[in-house]
Design a protein around this motif. Sequence first.
Motif, short mmCIF file in Angstrom:
data_model
loop_
_atom_site.label_atom_id
_atom_site.label_comp_id
_atom_site.label_asym_id
_atom_site.label_seq_id
_atom_site.Cartn_x
_atom_site.Cartn_y
_atom_site.Cartn_z
N LEU A 1 -5.95 3.48 8.09
CA LEU A 1 -4.99 2.99 7.11
C LEU A 1 -4.71 4.01 6.01
CD1 LEU A 1 -6.11 -0.73 6.89
CD2 LEU A 1 -3.93 0.13 7.74
N LEU A 2 -5.71 4.80 5.63
CA LEU A 2 -5.45 5.86 4.64
C LEU A 2 -4.46 6.87 5.20
CD1 LEU A 2 -9.01 6.53 3.16
CD2 LEU A 2 -7.07 5.47 2.00
N THR B 1 -4.57 -2.96 1.82
CA THR B 1 -4.04 -1.61 1.58
C THR B 1 -2.72 -1.68 0.82
OG1 THR B 1 -5.11 -0.82 3.61
CG2 THR B 1 -3.36 0.56 2.69
N TYR C 1 -8.72 4.98 -3.15
CA TYR C 1 -7.49 4.24 -2.85
C TYR C 1 -7.83 2.76 -2.92
CZ TYR C 1 -2.97 3.38 -0.51
OH TYR C 1 -1.68 2.99 -0.21
N LEU D 1 -10.22 1.56 7.96
CA LEU D 1 -9.77 2.03 6.65
C LEU D 1 -9.35 3.49 6.72
CD1 LEU D 1 -12.51 0.33 4.45
CD2 LEU D 1 -10.14 -0.41 4.77
N ALA E 1 -1.06 5.28 5.27
CA ALA E 1 -0.44 5.25 3.94
C ALA E 1 0.25 6.58 3.64
CB ALA E 1 -1.49 4.93 2.89
#
Length: 547
Positions: A439-440, A495, A156, A436, A443
């Motif tokens: 955040l993944l 992101t 990503y 992270l 998303a």
Amino acid sequence: MAPVPDPKAKRYDRQLRIWGTHGQQRLESCSICLLKCGPTGSETLKNLVLGGIASFTIVDGEKVEARDLGNNFLVSASSQGEPRAKVVTELLQELNESVSGSYVEEVPEVLITDNPQFFHSFDLVIATQMREQDMVKLDEICRSTGRAKLLIIRSYGLVGYLRASLPEHHIVESKPDSQLDDLRLHQPWPELLQFASSFDLSSLDDIAHSHMPYVVILLQAAERWRAAHGGLLPGTSSADKSAFKAQVASMRRTVDGEENFDEALKAAFHVSTPYRIPSEVRALLDDEAAGAGLGPGSDEFWVMVAALKEFVEDEGAGTLPLEGSIPDMHATTDMYLRVQHLYREKAERDVAAVEAHVRQLLARLGQPADSISHDTVRLYCRHARHLRCVRYRTLAEETGPETARGSVLAAALSAGGGGGLGFCGDLPPGSSDAALYVLLRAADRFHAQTGRYPGAPTADPQDDLPLLRQAAMQSPDSSSGSGAAIISEDLLAETCRAGAAELHVVAAFMGGVAAQEAIKLVTRQFVPIAGTLIYNAMSCTTTALEL
């Protein structure tokens, strides 16, 4: 007439030196299913095809588009408009003609919902670029097969994600980076002790004296120490160690020139160090699966662990089977072979004792007596010190509000460092690689709400920041405290800027790591990552989170 070389042995020569013929056989019998063959999936499968897997099936519902030409080396401009699965399959088969390949032109998410039985015929399922909710379903399917291991990979933007999921993984050959030789000089068996005491070092000529194996030197020095210290061996204190080394040094005839005594001084700690079963192996011996939980359906691994436990409590007198190998020694060929024979002979006796326990256990469990071969017993005995078992939580447990380890994630988030947009190790909370991971997942929640990822080509990344921030703070495990941690604004912006793009540089790195982890799972050699791996290409860091 010279023997005809095996073409496979020549082709796989380098990797055979790493995981051996038995590891290669496991690889060559492995059937793999790849979900989505974008750059991340293609790079992963390419490495496994080159390694010599048995077969693969690609499931992908996309057509080759212009954007694929910029990040996927396994498609070409002439293949635009063709099924991506078909194109990648054909090119992969050109890399290794001994690997059979097929493809299914279908959207993987549809297959997961409509035909879960499809996955029951594979040994390993590699899922790439898929959302969390679909992975939870696939995880349940793979676990229900009792066969298919699941490996999840994602690229990503400048972030990579990898996680394996299966009930438990058994490792017979963990192959640690460093290990001590299994010499048993603190607790020698009678035949070895008798052999060592059969030599009169003082009566030997200089050549024989300088080529006496250091095992003999240390055992004789240990007996002299016992005689002077009431039958006790040197302890682990620095004073005892120094005094014992001084005693060994006093047995040499010249200050320089006797390399065997140099080796003896370096290995003197073997005499003063009591034998100890490694804590990881002790945990296996005490595991319920090798005790009350052992039953007719138990895996070979737990039957072997149970047999090893019985050996430790009986013939081994608190020790595991002897490995049977010895290091190089400065000695004559004849003396070295005699020492080697003693160790191998003892190792074979231990194998026979363990095998007797195995046969008794199999009979008690109602399993065929030959279901575990002699070679398998020998393999387990040789690597008994390095057996490992990795247990994985389900994805549902990791992501569920009631079962998520929010406190562990909160600690990783608040720690800072190990990530961010710079190369400095001292970063504020919310800038770590754990951010992270959050955040993944955010998303994916963003996609569930809007039908697209933040920063998609049709949207302004700045406009998506508030919704992504809200999604990050609404983590299902926020009740445990992780949601209270502040996510770096820089990482939020990055992101959105990434727009879920698959960059080939990140995909290639993740493909290499993923193939390595897949080989660990298939060959049952080396210890795989126990949790979730986050790769941060911005700061060139990786972090494993056990959540």
